[in-house]
Design an enzyme around this catalytic site. Sequence first.
Site, short mmCIF file in Angstrom:
data_model
loop_
_atom_site.label_atom_id
_atom_site.label_comp_id
_atom_site.label_asym_id
_atom_site.label_seq_id
_atom_site.Cartn_x
_atom_site.Cartn_y
_atom_site.Cartn_z
CD GLN A 150 24.06 -30.21 48.92
OE1 GLN A 150 24.51 -29.43 50.02
NE2 GLN A 150 23.24 -29.74 48.25
CE1 TYR B 138 23.27 -31.93 45.03
CE2 TYR B 138 22.34 -29.63 44.89
CZ TYR B 138 22.21 -30.96 44.98
OH TYR B 138 20.84 -31.54 45.00
CB SER C 157 29.55 -29.47 54.39
OG SER C 157 29.82 -27.97 53.96
CD GLU D 156 20.34 -26.42 52.22
OE1 GLU D 156 20.20 -26.40 51.02
OE2 GLU D 156 21.16 -26.47 52.90
CB SER E 3 26.42 -16.11 46.98
OG SER E 3 25.69 -15.36 45.80
CG ASN E 4 23.97 -11.63 50.64
OD1 ASN E 4 23.25 -12.32 51.01
ND2 ASN E 4 24.72 -10.60 51.17
CD GLU E 5 26.57 -10.94 45.78
OE1 GLU E 5 26.76 -12.28 46.12
OE2 GLU E 5 27.15 -10.15 46.25
C1 LIG Z 1 30.90 -23.22 54.45
C2 LIG Z 1 30.27 -23.65 53.26
C3 LIG Z 1 29.91 -24.88 53.15
C4 LIG Z 1 29.43 -25.49 51.88
N1 LIG Z 1 29.03 -26.96 51.59
C5 LIG Z 1 28.77 -27.22 50.42
C6 LIG Z 1 28.54 -28.56 50.34
O1 LIG Z 1 28.42 -29.43 51.43
N2 LIG Z 1 28.36 -29.21 48.97
C7 LIG Z 1 28.37 -28.33 47.87
O2 LIG Z 1 28.31 -28.81 47.04
N3 LIG Z 1 28.88 -27.03 48.22
C8 LIG Z 1 28.94 -26.68 49.36
N4 LIG Z 1 29.20 -25.05 49.30
C9 LIG Z 1 29.52 -24.32 48.22
C10 LIG Z 1 28.58 -23.38 48.08
O3 LIG Z 1 27.39 -23.84 47.66
C11 LIG Z 1 29.19 -22.38 46.86
O4 LIG Z 1 30.19 -21.72 47.60
C12 LIG Z 1 28.19 -21.47 46.55
O5 LIG Z 1 27.12 -21.91 45.83
C13 LIG Z 1 28.82 -20.18 45.61
O6 LIG Z 1 29.89 -20.84 44.58
P1 LIG Z 1 31.41 -20.54 44.52
O7 LIG Z 1 31.82 -20.64 45.84
O8 LIG Z 1 31.60 -21.34 43.26
O9 LIG Z 1 31.19 -18.99 44.03
P2 LIG Z 1 30.96 -18.28 42.53
O10 LIG Z 1 29.73 -19.14 42.15
O11 LIG Z 1 32.36 -18.37 41.73
O12 LIG Z 1 30.58 -16.81 43.20
C14 LIG Z 1 31.68 -15.97 43.47
C15 LIG Z 1 31.04 -14.45 43.44
O13 LIG Z 1 30.32 -14.28 42.38
C16 LIG Z 1 28.86 -14.08 42.72
N5 LIG Z 1 28.14 -14.30 41.26
C17 LIG Z 1 27.90 -15.39 40.72
N6 LIG Z 1 27.33 -15.32 39.99
C18 LIG Z 1 26.48 -14.38 40.08
C19 LIG Z 1 25.59 -13.83 39.15
N7 LIG Z 1 24.93 -14.40 38.17
N8 LIG Z 1 25.15 -12.57 39.33
C20 LIG Z 1 25.89 -11.89 40.45
N9 LIG Z 1 26.82 -12.21 41.19
C21 LIG Z 1 27.01 -13.65 40.86
C22 LIG Z 1 28.59 -14.56 43.71
O14 LIG Z 1 27.70 -14.06 44.73
C23 LIG Z 1 29.86 -14.56 44.62
O15 LIG Z 1 30.13 -13.33 45.31
C24 LIG Z 1 29.52 -24.50 50.76
C25 LIG Z 1 30.27 -23.28 51.08
C26 LIG Z 1 30.42 -22.85 52.09
C27 LIG Z 1 31.06 -21.46 52.11
#
Ligand SMILES: Cc1cc2nc3c(=O)[nH]c(=O)nc-3n(C[C@H](O)[C@H](O)[C@H](O)COP(=O)(O)OP(=O)(O)OC[C@H]3O[C@@H](n4cnc5c(N)ncnc54)[C@H](O)[C@@H]3O)c2cc1C
Length: 382
Positions: A126, A128, A161, A244, A361-363
Amino acid sequence: MIEVQTFRAEVRQWLADNLVGEFAALKGLGGPGREHEAYEERRAWNQHLAAAGLTCLGWPEEHGGRGLSVAHRVAFYEEYAKADAPDKVNHLGEELLGPTLIAYGTEEQKKRFLPNILNVTELWAQGYSEPGAGSDLANVSTSAELVGDEWVINGQKVWTSLAHWAQWCFVVARSEKGSKRHHGLSYLLVPLDQPGVEIRPIVQLTGDSEFNEVFFDDARCDASLVVGEPGQGWGVAMATLTFERGVSTLGQQIRYKRELEGLIGVAKTSGVIDDPLIRHKLTESWTGLQAMRSYAMATMDVEQPGQDNVSKLLWANWHRELGEIAMDVQGMAGLTLPGGEFDEWQRLYLFSRSDTIYGGSNEIQRNIIAERVLGLPREAKG
Ligand SMILES: Cc1cc2nc3c(=O)[nH]c(=O)nc-3n(C[C@H](O)[C@H](O)[C@H](O)COP(=O)(O)OP(=O)(O)OC[C@H]3O[C@@H](n4cnc5c(N)ncnc54)[C@H](O)[C@@H]3O)c2cc1C
């Protein structure tokens, strides 16, 4: 349609008859944080399941599925978890891309891709997330340009992933120059085995690599491999996420129960069960598991506003907490590596840190509940 109880009994019997011989050694292997375990053997098992008609259960029959209801699929996952059957390798194709193609794909795309998802000969990743687009997915900057009869793709995906084992990736890319946010995106099906694609594994806290950085440098896919209309990929990408849904949630909870029971066993053997604080945490954990199960049962047939978000918050926080309790139970032993490798509990603690990040994420879950369910003011977007 076959009765749920009859189907459940059939699945149970099939698993008892087939999870034997070489497959018996795979019991309990695989899953998030443990994908490296017996990968090829689990793929063979997944193909064996497919040959018995036990994959893609919810897909319509005309596309090779069984057209079974949510209740049937929950029964399958519960029996699967009870049998301790190994984690399947084809989740992204079976649960995400397949249903997306069935809903939005062309007839050619369905004919070309669905059979190989069904029989587990082509695996999917995926594409994204990007370094600048995670929670804020609309910020995607990977570009796709139609040149002749091909899309030419440039940019970077991250956290992809299982891309190192996949042959294909569904990619959200910006196909209209200068477009902003969710406008001008396209949903492309991109072969990974080509000179313009580089896959670099990311080493996780656990020391394994389940996800990757994926670089596209003039990577190509055929012009016909866009799902939905060019420029309308956001809608398709969001639809993929709704597929999902937590059908496997009840099965997953049986695994969680087994983990908690295992941890209680460790606490009894080591004697830390005499510590009132440990007993308190284990009891709280058990209570949380009952609440999670009740919620999943109550919302199985009746849609509730925000149910996916509530469910994600419940399981992700519960499981991350279990990882922390596992460390408390182990005490000082949890900080050492006698065999040179993390044990089951250290691995659980380390990988479960990601539970509250992936899949939203939780947020982000709380923001969605606040804005879309409770109607609270929307947060300002930059
Ligand atoms: C084990 C694992 C597998 C994954 N597999 C895939 C995959 O196969 N394909 C894929 O495309 N992605 C994958 N991901 C990525 C996943 O979708 C992203 O990590 C997730 O969407 C968070 O994005 P980020 O890591 O860029 O964090 P960010 O978006 O930068 O967030 C950082 C922190 O800020 C907080 N935050 C961000 N925006 C806000 C807001 N508006 N209000 C409050 N808090 C906020 C978040 O909650 C987090 O705590 C995977 C992630 C993990 C950990």
